[in-house]
Design a protein around this motif. Structure first.
Motif, PDB file in Angstrom:
ATOM      1  N   ILE A 461      38.743  30.493  31.347  1.00  0.00           N
ATOM      2  CA  ILE A 461      37.668  31.207  32.045  1.00  0.00           C
ATOM      3  C   ILE A 461      36.295  30.694  31.581  1.00  0.00           C
ATOM      4  O   ILE A 461      35.395  30.465  32.392  1.00  0.00           O
ATOM      5  CB  ILE A 461      37.790  32.732  31.812  1.00  0.00           C
ATOM      6  N   THR A 487      35.061  35.485  38.136  1.00  0.00           N
ATOM      7  CA  THR A 487      35.232  34.620  36.965  1.00  0.00           C
ATOM      8  C   THR A 487      33.978  34.658  36.091  1.00  0.00           C
ATOM      9  O   THR A 487      34.064  34.751  34.857  1.00  0.00           O
ATOM     10  CB  THR A 487      35.525  33.161  37.395  1.00  0.00           C
ATOM     11  N   LYS A 531      40.260  40.373  40.288  1.00  0.00           N
ATOM     12  CA  LYS A 531      40.666  39.326  41.245  1.00  0.00           C
ATOM     13  C   LYS A 531      41.532  39.934  42.348  1.00  0.00           C
ATOM     14  O   LYS A 531      41.375  39.628  43.536  1.00  0.00           O
ATOM     15  CB  LYS A 531      41.460  38.230  40.504  1.00  0.00           C
TER      16      LYS A 531
END
Length: 587
Positions: A461, A487, A531
């Motif tokens: 990440i 992200t 997500k």
């Protein structure tokens, strides 16, 4: 006896030194200054003097002792503050006042203190070098084990119990040839010679430091070696202090090598006040400090590094885990450069001597996890962590590059992070640890099978964030997809809520492995849930405004006793909020 023919700063050249050998300790002039032979040419000896040489002149006498520079090893080392050649600073102050005068002689170990010696061996036992014959409770935290010197073996013919000074005989050993040798609680060892061991072990367990960026991202093994390079003001000394305070080591040896006097004063004032997290006792009760400030004679810097690591090896041989902090090896290298220049040796890169790399290797290679000598070997570890102070923060300079070729952990401090008040300012994009593979099984077994997966995901990440930031700088954040912005949000959380750690906060200064695992798992769970929510139609604004984000940010301040309950509740709140989001946008 020799005679001085040349004085050049800390370098003195004497002739008529046929009876001297390389690395012999000598007494220079009638003031009895301590020096060490570092070069021999015919009957001329080049001597580095560990004290101020102002006022010396040709014709003054030089006497060799016939012995190499050695340290005294025995009860009385812990809690003491020594200079670079193992003279106790407190004793020197009592003798001559606050300023060190030249030619002063003070024993490293106090000859008047009596220690309670409890024998663990008995008459008739066969012993070899490294065997333990008795114990002394040196402090509340350290049991000092009295070992047979390495060159002695035979049968114990007498062993005593009671209170003795370090010079009094506590046992006698009869060698195979009939010679009877007396043993005291003190032994001497030359500082430039590594203490022997029976076997070197692979680095398979981590040195737990309680610093999240180190333990999780760039761990160091027990018996490993690490470098902490960084420019002025990037927090090298604070990182070293944190490691000295919190590292999972039985003994700490802290070497202030050529550092500023006010920094060393902070260390000397702060350490006695610090409490050992495991016992509540003062941290000094398991610490040896070697203070060699930048205004002390430059030659003594070179000796201080060797003095510190020899003391550390001695405690390692007892079966202890020892953490050695050298702050900083750059100052030591500068001392090497100055002495090399005065010897008129051919200079290497940037004026450093050609042997800089081999000297650094000789120092760092003395670290390791080993089995000691003796009939029943003990496992001990010596972990060496050296700060490097490259001029202008340029790690392409010779000391940093020579160090990086030797060490296996690189904690690269970044001035831009320090300016943004992100501490520890260890740059996660440039730092590395070559112990990760060796420690993978340990973390998987003793912390969680998920540990290595979570760590790898966090690093992924952060790497993705670095790529996305380049796009953001070109076209702005609005050009990114919702998933990419998730992200960025997760990377922000890893940076601010996980990697950033306040050394002066009562709770945040130390984080157990269990808490590190729960905190990282919580952040990665937020990333995955967010997500999923985005895929189901949730907006990035809705995710960024979730109430649980504030709880994640505060989670690192959770006391260790409340970790299970607080983190379980936060995880439940995260699942509930993201599920509600998905339900709302699915309709």
């Amino acid at each position: 006896m020799g005679t001085i023919v040349k004085v050049s700063g800390p370098l003195v050249v004497a002739e008529g030194m046929n009876d001297a050998n390389m690395f012999d300790v000598v007494r220079v002039s009638n003031q009895n200054l301590i020096g060490e032979v570092i070069e021999m040419r015919d009957d001329k000896a080049s001597i580095q003097v560990y004290e101020e040489t102002a006022g010396l002149g040709p014709g003054e006498p030089v006497m060799t002792t016939g012995y190499p520079l050695s340290v005294e090893l025995g009860p009385g080392l812990i809690e003491k503050i020594f200079d670079g050649i193992q003279r106790p600073l407190a004793k020197m102050r009592d003798k001559v006042g606050s300023n060190i005068t030249r030619g002063i002689e003070v024993s490293a170990l106090d000859r008047s203190v009596k220690w309670d010696f409890t024998p663990t061996a008995k008459v008739g036992d066969s012993v070899v070098g490294g065997d333990i014959i008795g114990e002394v409770n040196e402090t509340a935290l350290v049991v000092h084990k009295i070992m047979v010197p390495n060159n002695i073996s035979g049968k114990i013919t007498d062993i005593k119990s009671g209170s003795f000074t370090v010079e009094e005989v506590v046992a006698t050993v009869q060698r195979d040839n009939g010679e009877v040798v007396s043993l005291t609680m003190m032994q001497k060892w030359p500082v430039r010679v590594g203490r022997p061991y029976s076997q070197k072990l692979p680095p398979e367990m981590p040195l737990i430091t309680g610093q999240r960026v180190i333990d999780t991202m760039f761990p160091i093994a027990k018996g490993g070696v690490a470098a902490v390079p960084g420019p002025f003001g990037s927090g090298k000394t604070v990182v070293q202090h944190q490691l000295a305070k919190w590292a999972d080591a039985d003994i700490v040896v802290y070497i202030g090598c050529g550092e500023r006097g006010n920094e060393m004063t902070d260390v000397l004032m702060e350490f006695p006040e610090l409490k050992d997290p495991k016992t509540g006792q003062s941290l000094m009760k398991r610490t040896v400090l070697i203070a060699n400030t930048s205004d002390m004679p430059v030659a003594a810097r070179e000796a201080s590094i060797y003095t510190g690591i020899t003391i550390a090896e001695y405690f390692r041989d007892m079966g202890y885990s020892v953490a050695l902090m050298a702050d900083s090896t750059s100052r030591w290298a500068e001392a090497l450069r100055e002495m090399s220049g005065r010897l008129e040796e051919m200079p290497g890169e940037e004026g450093y001597p050609a042997y800089l790399g081999s000297r650094l290797a000789q120092f760092y290679e003395r670290a390791g996890r080993v089995l000691s000598c003796g009939t029943t070997p003990r496992e001990g570890a010596l972990t060496a962590i050296g700060a490097v102070s490259p001029p202008g923060g340029d790690i392409s300079e010779p000391v940093s590059q020579a160090t990086l070729r030797i060490v296996k952990v690189f904690w690269g401090l970044d001035a831009s992070l320090a300016y943004r008040r992100h501490f520890p300012a260890i740059n996660w994009m440039t730092s590395y640890s070559l112990y990760l593979d060796a420690l993978e099984d340990w973390f998987g077994e003793y912390v969680s099978p998920e540990w290595n997966t979570l760590r790898a995901e966090a690093m992924r990440i952060l790497s993705e964030e670095a790529e996305l930031n380049e796009i953001v700088q070109l076209v702005g954040v609005d050009a990114l997809s919702a998933e990419d912005r998730v992200t960025l949000e997760a990377a922000r959380s890893i940076r601010e809520d996980y990697l950033h750690q306040n050394a002066f906060h009562e709770t945040d200064t130390y984080t157990s492995l269990k808490k590190q695992y729960r905190l990282l798992k919580l952040i990665i769970m937020f990333f995955e849930k967010s997500k999923q929510a985005v895929k189901n139609g949730a907006t990035i604004e809705a995710i960024s405004s979730m109430n649980v984000l504030e709880r994640i940010g505060r989670a690192k301040y959770t006391p260790e006793s409340e970790v299970d309950s607080v983190f379980t509740q936060t995880e439940e709140a995260l699942i509930k909020e993201t599920d509600n989001l998905m339900g709302r946008y699915a309709q």
